[in-house]
Design a protein around this motif. Structure first.
Motif: not given
Length: 793
Positions: A503-517, A557-563, A583-586
């Motif tokens: 799938x070209x669709x990714x789920x961001x840690x914020x909970x927003x889905x975004x598509x890779x062109x 490593x970049x976002x330990x506070x989101x775990x 990790x956030x919403x992931x």
């Protein structure tokens, strides 16, 4: 004594300097081309003591204004007139006039609010309502009110809507300079259906070149549209020159000077009022501008393309009439003109306010209270900015931290400041600076690493200069380049994982889905560190504009506070209990939860009932009938008889779930018992009297009452009602009688039996006698004996 050019503002210089002497502040209303940016500072330098600081909203305009003033004096920039923008400064001990960007002056005020040596600050182009300019005005008013009563403030505006500005400056005098312009003929060239903006602008430019002598100035929303329009005009017998903040200083200067051939200058909003482009006889206006916007719900700040205001359209058109009669070509339909907003929306209402929140914290007023604002910052976006600052370690207990001051001193957006500081420590100063400089300028490719290679290969001097400047600002460890890590440090909540394989669709840690062109070059990555994502209106999810390949290790490593690792009990067609690491919403991992908290199970069942409705329960005929009877009583008598709507029953569901733990248990709940548990006491003892389940009719039969319509309905054979003089009532409500034939088919419907016997019965009797001759149909039904039988029975 400097000989000033003969520009309209010269006529009001005496009035202006007198106003500043008397009041210490003034507002100068002067359209573009009057000389307010260049002539006024030169005049003030001769009239007043102290240094004159001119604040411009854009770097390009600051450099151009300083160059123009230095040329008028016959000097080099850096002598009497100098400038300072981020990463570039030309001043000397002889400098009396310094042109700076609004953001840079904010930093200077933060470091030394008394502004030693400065006598006057000129705030140019206030009407554009840039965020840094609004903040600078608020800070300078605070300085003038408490530390520097002698500091003179002059605000300039190209529009006449200056009342609020004058009030902020202490009811300052308003001086108006009128520009001497030539007539401009307006034409409208609307685009074809679904035509891209660069195509319609290129067509309008060709029209302008064929109809008007002189140069053409075209306004487009951004650098991308400028590049595409330029490629469409490659065959022109004219010089096509870009003018925007990302082109080199040399190319900017070329666009601002007359050339040997006709010129087509393709500009962003920077040429609306801050700059004068000589030789222009025709203006082509796309009618669009790129402005800061934030989708706060999805956490996607960025730039949006919007329609310009009527005031901006007027300013753009006016550029064609500076030196001679001209023409303006508007790339929209004439009838759309009346729907344009009157003025631009202030950035403070629409932009990401994280950087503003950081500056306010440095000023010891995190919420901006006590400052005089043109428009105060909205609470929601300001709160969001403060929350991000807390996450970045810049705010603690509402106060700026030492780390926060370091971030502010870098002069970058707090996200980029964090990426530079922490990135330098982990990958080295230069690799971190390369990525940060690219993120700040914006990329042209989707793949971060490919964009970095492009910048290195093209030897982009502006980018290289910024990289060197940023690398000098931070200490760091030995270099170990990792672009994705630096991106993730700037935008940890945009770390993204592919939703499903292929799938070209990714789920961001914020909970927003975004598509890779398509064609991004990143399609094989399970994880991405997303630098930029936008969401177009009408789309279900965002589009990834700039990203780098990442992995789970980098994300942690970049976002330990989101775990987080929590026990989750929810509803997905049934109760689902699991221990989840996120990790956030992931979701990173999960395992079944054997003994979930009973209260969480209860809440999940309630969620299921609210989502899927009460049909998850088993409703017997007895239960449905009882619910209908109670609903009737609630309608007729009100409280304390309970409401029987789905909403009301769901509100009380927690009282009758019992020991249910899964979907199947819901079907086993005794709904009759549950409903009886809702009956009020002592009124419940009168249930059968107020809403009887059955009513005895004259034949002796006990017939069930139907309450399903909200009214009591009795379906009874007509012959069983002989001798019944009047309609029965339930809780004072007449029962609706469905009088049936011997075969059980409706013969009549009435809630007034007495009237039926006298008026309707005759015709019904005649019809039924013919169909059912073996049944008794007496002429006088009131004296006849009710029966369920035929004559022979």
């Amino acid at each position: 004594m400097t000989t000033l050019p003969d520009l309209p503002v010269r006529d009001v210089l005496g009035e202006l300097t007198a106003a500043l002497d008397a009041h210490g502040s003034a507002v100068l209303v002067a359209p573009p081309g009057t000389g307010k940016t260049t002539v006024v500072p030169l005049a003030l330098a001769e009239h007043t003591d102290g240094r004159i600081v001119v604040a411009e909203p854009r770097r390009l305009a600051a450099r151009a204004a300083a160059s123009r003033m230095a040329a008028l004096l016959g000097e080099q920039v850096g002598d009497t007139v100098g400038y300072a923008v981020r990463g570039d400064r030309k001043v000397s001990r002889r400098t009396r006039i310094e042109v700076v960007t609004s953001g840079l002056l904010v930093r200077r005020v933060q470091h030394d609010p008394e502004l030693p040596g400065v006598g006057t600050v000129l705030l140019d182009e206030c009407h554009e309502r840039h965020l840094d300019a609004d903040l600078l005005l608020a800070l300078l008013l605070d300085v003038r009110g408490g530390l520097r009563e002698d500091l003179k403030l002059l605000a300039t505006s190209a529009t006449v809507a200056s009342g609020r500005l004058a009030a902020l400056l202490g009811d300052a005098p308003v001086i108006t300079a009128h520009v001497r312009t030539y007539p401009v003929e307006l034409g409208y060239l609307p685009p074809a259906r679904n035509e891209r903006v660069e195509v319609s602008v290129a067509r309008a430019i060709r029209t302008a070149l064929s109809e008007v002598d002189g140069d053409v100035l075209a306004f487009l929303p951004g650098a991308g549209e400028i590049a595409r329009t330029s490629s469409l005009l490659s065959e022109l017998d004219a010089d096509v020159l870009p003018l925007h903040g990302r082109v080199t200083a040399a190319r900017q200067d070329a666009a601002l000077k007359p050339g040997p051939r006709r010129r087509v200058v393709l500009a962003t909003a920077v040429a609306e009022s801050s700059l004068t482009v000589p030789g222009v006889r025709a203006v082509v206006d796309s009618g669009l501008a790129r402005v800061p916007r934030v989708d706060h719900r999805r956490g996607l700040p960025g730039l949006a393309t919007v329609r310009v205001s009527a005031a901006v359209a007027e300013q753009r058109a006016g550029r064609a009439g500076r030196e001679a009669p001209g023409r303006a070509y508007r790339c929209w339909a004439q009838y759309e003109q009346v729907s344009l907003p009157a003025y631009p929306e202030p950035e403070i209402r629409t932009a990401d306010l994280t950087r503003l929140a950081l500056e306010l914290a440095c000023w010891a007023t995190p919420d901006g209270a006590g400052l005089s604002w043109w428009d105060p910052p909205p609470d929601g976006p300001l709160d969001a900015g403060q929350e991000l600052l807390r996450t970045l370690g810049a705010l603690e207990n509402g106060k700026i931290t030492a780390r926060g001051r370091k971030m502010a001193d870098l002069g970058l957006h707090p996200r980029l400041a964090r990426a530079l500081l922490d990135g330098a420590a982990q990958v080295g100063p230069r690799p971190a600076a390369e990525v940060v400089a690219m993120l700040d300028a914006g990329g042209t490719l989707t793949d971060v690493e490919a964009e970095l290679r492009r910048l290195r290969d093209t030897r982009d001097e502006r980018w290289r200069t910024e990289v060197r400047r940023l690398a000098r600002l931070v200490p760091g460890a030995p270099e170990a380049p990792d672009p994705a890590l630096v991106v993730a440090l700037a935008h940890p909540e945009r770390l993204a994982r592919r939703r499903e394989k292929g799938s070209p669709v990714y789920l961001m840690a914020s909970g927003t889905a975004a598509e890779l062109p398509a064609g991004s070059g990143l399609g094989d990555g399970e994880w991405l560190a997303v630098a930029e994502a936008t969401r177009d209106p009408g789309r279900a999810h965002g589009i990834i504009r700039l990203a780098a390949r990442a992995d789970a290790e980098l994300a942690l490593r970049a976002a330990p506070n989101l775990v987080s690792e929590v026990d989750e009990v929810g509803w997905a067609g049934d109760v689902v209990a699991r221990s989840v690491r996120r990790l956030g919403a992931i979701v990173l991992s999960e395992r079944p939860l054997r003994n979930p908290d009973p209260e969480l199970v209860r809440q999940a069942l309630l969620t299921g009932l609210h989502k899927e409705g009460l049909d998850l329960l088993t409703w017997s005929a007895e239960a449905r009938n009882l619910r209908q009877r109670l609903a009737f009583l609630h309608r007729v008598h009100g409280e304390p008889w309970p409401s029987m709507t789905d909403e009301a029953l769901l509100a009380n569901a927690a009282d009758w779930l019992g020991t249910a733990r899964r979907h199947a248990d819901l079907a086993r709940i005794d709904t009759v018992h549950a409903l009886r548990g809702l009956l009020p006491w002592p009124e419940a003892a009168r249930l059968d009297a107020l809403a009887p389940d059955r009513i005895e009719v004259p034949s002796g039969s006990r017939i069930r009452v139907d309450y399903s319509t909200g009214e009591p309905v009795l379906a009874v054979k007509l012959q069983e009602t002989f001798g019944w003089p009047a309609t029965p009532r339930v809780s004072g409500v007449p029962v609706v009688l469905h009088l049936l034939s011997p075969a059980g088919r409706p013969a009549a419907v009435t809630s007034d039996l007495e009237s039926f016997w006298h008026n309707g019965y005759v015709s019904v009797r005649a019809e039924l006698r013919g169909r059912y001759p073996k049944h008794p149909w007496p002429e006088d039904p009131l004296t006849a004996t009710a029966t369920r039988r035929t004559k022979r029975s």
